[in-house]
Structures are given as C-alpha cells and as structure tokens.
Design an enzyme around this catalytic site. Sequence first.
Site, PDB file in Angstrom:
ATOM      1  N   TRP A 156       0.838  -1.203   0.000  1.00 23.43           N
ATOM      2  CA  TRP A 156       0.000   0.000   0.000  1.00 23.43           C
ATOM      3  C   TRP A 156       0.873   1.254   0.000  1.00 23.43           C
ATOM      4  O   TRP A 156       0.820   2.062   0.927  1.00 23.43           O
ATOM      5  CB  TRP A 156      -0.906  -0.009   1.236  1.00 23.43           C
ATOM      6  CG  TRP A 156      -1.954  -1.085   1.213  1.00 23.43           C
ATOM      7  CD1 TRP A 156      -2.910  -1.243   0.266  1.00 23.43           C
ATOM      8  CD2 TRP A 156      -2.146  -2.118   2.168  1.00 23.43           C
ATOM      9  NE1 TRP A 156      -3.690  -2.325   0.572  1.00 23.43           N
ATOM     10  CE2 TRP A 156      -3.260  -2.884   1.745  1.00 23.43           C
ATOM     11  CE3 TRP A 156      -1.502  -2.496   3.351  1.00 23.43           C
ATOM     12  CZ2 TRP A 156      -3.729  -3.992   2.441  1.00 23.43           C
ATOM     13  CZ3 TRP A 156      -1.988  -3.586   4.047  1.00 23.43           C
ATOM     14  CH2 TRP A 156      -3.079  -4.334   3.595  1.00 23.43           C
ATOM     15  N   HIS A 176      -6.484   3.110   2.017  1.00 25.77           N
ATOM     16  CA  HIS A 176      -7.716   2.306   2.086  1.00 25.77           C
ATOM     17  C   HIS A 176      -8.667   2.967   3.087  1.00 25.77           C
ATOM     18  O   HIS A 176      -8.293   3.937   3.758  1.00 25.77           O
ATOM     19  CB  HIS A 176      -7.429   0.839   2.442  1.00 25.77           C
ATOM     20  CG  HIS A 176      -6.539   0.625   3.645  1.00 25.77           C
ATOM     21  ND1 HIS A 176      -6.186  -0.613   4.102  1.00 25.77           N
ATOM     22  CD2 HIS A 176      -5.920   1.500   4.488  1.00 25.77           C
ATOM     23  CE1 HIS A 176      -5.406  -0.500   5.163  1.00 25.77           C
ATOM     24  NE2 HIS A 176      -5.234   0.779   5.409  1.00 25.77           N
ATOM     25  N   ARG A 202      -3.354   5.576  -4.030  1.00 22.12           N
ATOM     26  CA  ARG A 202      -2.195   4.673  -4.015  1.00 22.12           C
ATOM     27  C   ARG A 202      -1.160   5.140  -5.021  1.00 22.12           C
ATOM     28  O   ARG A 202      -1.509   5.542  -6.137  1.00 22.12           O
ATOM     29  CB  ARG A 202      -2.613   3.234  -4.328  1.00 22.12           C
ATOM     30  CG  ARG A 202      -3.385   2.671  -3.162  1.00 22.12           C
ATOM     31  CD  ARG A 202      -3.580   1.195  -3.228  1.00 22.12           C
ATOM     32  NE  ARG A 202      -4.545   0.826  -2.189  1.00 22.12           N
ATOM     33  CZ  ARG A 202      -4.982  -0.381  -1.961  1.00 22.12           C
ATOM     34  NH1 ARG A 202      -4.561  -1.375  -2.710  1.00 22.12           N
ATOM     35  NH2 ARG A 202      -5.855  -0.617  -0.997  1.00 22.12           N
ATOM     36  N   GLN A 216     -13.235   3.071  -2.256  1.00 21.88           N
ATOM     37  CA  GLN A 216     -13.459   1.802  -1.566  1.00 21.88           C
ATOM     38  C   GLN A 216     -14.671   1.932  -0.651  1.00 21.88           C
ATOM     39  O   GLN A 216     -15.150   3.037  -0.404  1.00 21.88           O
ATOM     40  CB  GLN A 216     -12.250   1.453  -0.678  1.00 21.88           C
ATOM     41  CG  GLN A 216     -11.054   0.915  -1.419  1.00 21.88           C
ATOM     42  CD  GLN A 216     -10.009   0.326  -0.465  1.00 21.88           C
ATOM     43  OE1 GLN A 216      -9.996   0.642   0.729  1.00 21.88           O
ATOM     44  NE2 GLN A 216      -9.151  -0.514  -0.995  1.00 21.88           N
ATOM     45  N   VAL A 259      -6.841  -8.323  10.232  1.00 20.29           N
ATOM     46  CA  VAL A 259      -7.885  -9.326  10.504  1.00 20.29           C
ATOM     47  C   VAL A 259      -7.248 -10.697  10.753  1.00 20.29           C
ATOM     48  O   VAL A 259      -6.167 -10.990  10.249  1.00 20.29           O
ATOM     49  CB  VAL A 259      -8.903  -9.440   9.330  1.00 20.29           C
ATOM     50  CG1 VAL A 259      -9.834  -8.242   9.280  1.00 20.29           C
ATOM     51  CG2 VAL A 259      -8.198  -9.637   8.002  1.00 20.29           C
ATOM     52  N   ALA A 313     -14.746  -7.394   9.699  1.00 18.71           N
ATOM     53  CA  ALA A 313     -14.579  -6.232   8.817  1.00 18.71           C
ATOM     54  C   ALA A 313     -14.489  -6.735   7.382  1.00 18.71           C
ATOM     55  O   ALA A 313     -14.133  -7.888   7.136  1.00 18.71           O
ATOM     56  CB  ALA A 313     -13.312  -5.466   9.182  1.00 18.71           C
TER      57      ALA A 313
HETATM   58  C1  FA5 Z   1      -7.648  -3.409   1.188  1.00 19.61           C
HETATM   59  O1  FA5 Z   1      -7.477  -2.231   0.845  1.00 19.61           O
HETATM   60  C2  FA5 Z   1      -8.187  -3.771   2.540  1.00 19.61           C
HETATM   61  N1  FA5 Z   1      -8.273  -2.567   3.325  1.00 19.61           N
HETATM   62  C3  FA5 Z   1      -9.551  -4.437   2.370  1.00 19.61           C
HETATM   63  C4  FA5 Z   1     -10.040  -5.093   3.630  1.00 19.61           C
HETATM   64  C5  FA5 Z   1     -10.868  -4.416   4.498  1.00 19.61           C
HETATM   65  C6  FA5 Z   1      -9.659  -6.407   3.960  1.00 19.61           C
HETATM   66  C7  FA5 Z   1     -11.315  -5.016   5.670  1.00 19.61           C
HETATM   67  C8  FA5 Z   1     -10.099  -7.000   5.116  1.00 19.61           C
HETATM   68  C9  FA5 Z   1     -10.936  -6.303   5.964  1.00 19.61           C
HETATM   69  P1  FA5 Z   1      -6.949  -4.369  -1.128  1.00 19.61           P
HETATM   70  O2  FA5 Z   1      -5.615  -3.676  -1.225  1.00 19.61           O
HETATM   71  O3  FA5 Z   1      -7.017  -5.724  -1.695  1.00 19.61           O
HETATM   72  O4  FA5 Z   1      -7.452  -4.453   0.349  1.00 19.61           O
HETATM   73  O5  FA5 Z   1      -8.025  -3.436  -1.834  1.00 19.61           O
HETATM   74  C10 FA5 Z   1      -9.400  -3.722  -1.773  1.00 19.61           C
HETATM   75  C11 FA5 Z   1     -10.048  -3.526  -3.135  1.00 19.61           C
HETATM   76  O6  FA5 Z   1      -9.756  -2.235  -3.626  1.00 19.61           O
HETATM   77  C12 FA5 Z   1      -9.543  -4.474  -4.215  1.00 19.61           C
HETATM   78  O7  FA5 Z   1     -10.251  -5.671  -4.183  1.00 19.61           O
HETATM   79  C13 FA5 Z   1      -9.832  -3.702  -5.480  1.00 19.61           C
HETATM   80  O8  FA5 Z   1     -11.172  -3.905  -5.870  1.00 19.61           O
HETATM   81  C14 FA5 Z   1      -9.683  -2.281  -5.036  1.00 19.61           C
HETATM   82  N2  FA5 Z   1      -8.383  -1.750  -5.481  1.00 19.61           N
HETATM   83  C15 FA5 Z   1      -7.168  -1.965  -4.951  1.00 19.61           C
HETATM   84  N3  FA5 Z   1      -6.223  -1.276  -5.614  1.00 19.61           N
HETATM   85  C16 FA5 Z   1      -6.858  -0.620  -6.606  1.00 19.61           C
HETATM   86  C17 FA5 Z   1      -6.449   0.299  -7.648  1.00 19.61           C
HETATM   87  N4  FA5 Z   1      -5.181   0.677  -7.790  1.00 19.61           N
HETATM   88  N5  FA5 Z   1      -7.391   0.784  -8.486  1.00 19.61           N
HETATM   89  C18 FA5 Z   1      -8.672   0.436  -8.318  1.00 19.61           C
HETATM   90  N6  FA5 Z   1      -9.147  -0.392  -7.381  1.00 19.61           N
HETATM   91  C19 FA5 Z   1      -8.243  -0.926  -6.516  1.00 19.61           C
END
Ligand code: FA5
Length: 346
Positions: A156, A176, A202, A216, A259, A313
Amino acid sequence: MLDRLRALEQEARTLLSAAATSEELERWRIRFLGRKSELSDLLRQLGSLPPEERPKVGAAANQIKSALETAFTERQRAIEAAARAAAIAAEAVDVTLPGRPVPIGALHPTTQMIRRITEIFSSLGFDIVTGPEVEWDYYNFEALNIPRGHPARDQWDTFWITPEEESERPMLLRTHTSPMQVRIMERQQPPIRVVVPGRVYRYEATDATHESVFFQFEGLAVGEGVTMADLKGTIYTFVRRMFGERRRVRFRCDFFPFVEPGVDVGVDCWVCDGAGCSFCRRSGWIEVMGAGMVHPRVLEYAGIDPKRYTGFAFGGGVERFSLLLHRIDDIRLFYANDIRFLRQFA
Ligand code: FA5
C-alpha cells in the site's frame, strides 16, 4: 377647369387606395397635396378665371383638397394599423411548437454504485459514515497492526504529506478506508455496525484495472459474540443482492494484517454460471472483496476489550464492482470525463 379638378380627384383616389406602405403614401401626398402639386397650381390659377366662375370653381377646388386630405389621413391610419398588426404577428409565440430540451445532469456511475452498496447495508442495519482522506500514518498503518518496516506497507505505497517540522507525526493520503475502523471504535463502544465509502489513494502505475485515486467501501461490525458466521451471513446477503440471488459465494484464506482469520470473497461467475469463460479467466470465480475477523490487537489499539468483544470487517473497490457488473474493460474510463461514456449511466 372643373373637369380637370374632377379628373384629378378621381386619379388621386385610385392611387391612394393602391398605396400600401408609408413611403408610397408620402410620395402620393407630395404628388397630390404638396406645394408643387397640380392641385396647388390650379388653386393658384383661380385668380385668372373670370370673376363669375371664380366662387364656384374655388369652392369645388377647396372641397376636393379637404376631401383628399381626409382620405389621406384615413389611409395613413389604415397603413399604420396594418404595420402594427404585422409586427405583433411576427413576435407572437407559437404555443404548439415543441419545447427546447433542457439539459439535465445525472449522477456519476461511481456515486450510483456507492449509493447501491450503502443502500444494501443500510437495509441490514449498518450506519453509513465517512472519514478523512488525509490521514495519520497511525490510523492508516500502525493501529491496523502494520508497524513501520512491516512488509505489508509495500503493498500500500502512498503519497506522503511533507511535515513542516521533523517532530511532526507522519501524514499521508489514506491507501484504504480501513483506518476508519479504528476511528469509529475509538469514539463508540459496541455494538457497532458501520459502512464507510470513500476515496483512497495509491502510489502505483495506472492500467486497465488500477487507478491511483479510486473509491473503496469498508464495513465493520463489533459486538459480544460476533462470529465468522455473522461475517459470512452478511456477505452472502450483500453479494446476492448485488450480483444476483442465484450466486454462490466462496471464502478463501487470505492475509490482511488487521484481521485474523482473513479471507478473500469470491462469487461464481455470472456470465458462465461458474463453468469458466474469458470473463472469469476460465476459473469460474470472481474475487470481489477482502474480509476477516477484526484482529484482537486492532481492538486493543482502539480501546475495546478483545476478551469481551469480537468483530468482523470487510472492504472492496467501488469501481471494481462497476467494472464487473457493466463489463467495462478499463477503469480509467470512469475519470476520463468522456461524456459519451458517462451518458450511458444517466
Ligand atoms: C484493502 O485495501 C483492505 N483494506 C480491504 C479489507 C478491508 C480487507 C477489511 C479485510 C478487511 P486491497 O488492497 O485488496 O485491500 O483493496 C481492496 C479492493 O480495492 C480491491 O479488491 C480492489 O477492488 C480495489 N483496489 C485496490 N487497488 C486498486 C487500484 N489501484 N485501483 C482500483 N481499485 C483498486
């Protein structure tokens, strides 16, 4: 001379009724009533007539002159009235014409998707809250069990705010919506049930599925006796309302530092019904969000007793849902401001 006067009157009346504009009327006036007109000439010649004819011819000439003057005034009024009527007709509004269309805006597809997501969770008893996009390192990482130097931080990478003084606590654009888990638990004791939609950032290269600024949504439920079964039930309900009542849901182990256990949530492909196609990359499954039971250390950071309370969560990408549901092949279309793309969601 009397004959000439009568003939002149006749000619004048004929031409007067033919005059249709104020210019023609003025030419008529100069010709028949002006100082150099034939009638004025004739009146001037009265003196040269024999005295016994003079009164008769004089009376007739004056009578013709005033009759022509009256006729002129009447004609002038008629022409002016006609011109006024024409002007009014030209300005008149045709009430039978169809109206011009008024351009009406529409909600952006991302806003529409956020509303759809939050409406589902509202109906399940979740409150909807929002939080800061500029966040302390503490909430974005530390309190989520991602200490400095933890390898998960590389996943991240973000935009940092340059501190004004060395001693200032580090600040960043949140990567996030998870920092809101801690903020909410800090200010509210359980039971807690909230969903947080919002913009995140990001530091990464953009491509068809990645933006550096995107949305998100986060979900958090904390209470006494909250279990993984509650997490699964909530997600089952949400996923089926979002992707269709016939959908199957798959939970697989995944790792997120905040988690334990962590899962990734998959839905069987709604294009091929799980058989495997190009949309689901032949796997039959589509990953839609991350989730898990809130890590006891995160509860502790937020001042909630992990021996008494447990929670779950979840979090997902808003644009990813739109991409999947509308089968859009490039996330960058959402923010390119091409009206032809956006209109399709109006
Ligand atoms: C998270 O950001 C965790 N905070 C999610 C979470 C919350 C897990 C609570 C457990 C409990 P992740 O990095 O995988 O996870 O991002 C979550 C979602 O954001 C991804 O599945 C995707 O749909 C979206 N996402 C991630 N990066 C990008 C990006 N660069 N552009 C668009 N969508 C994105």
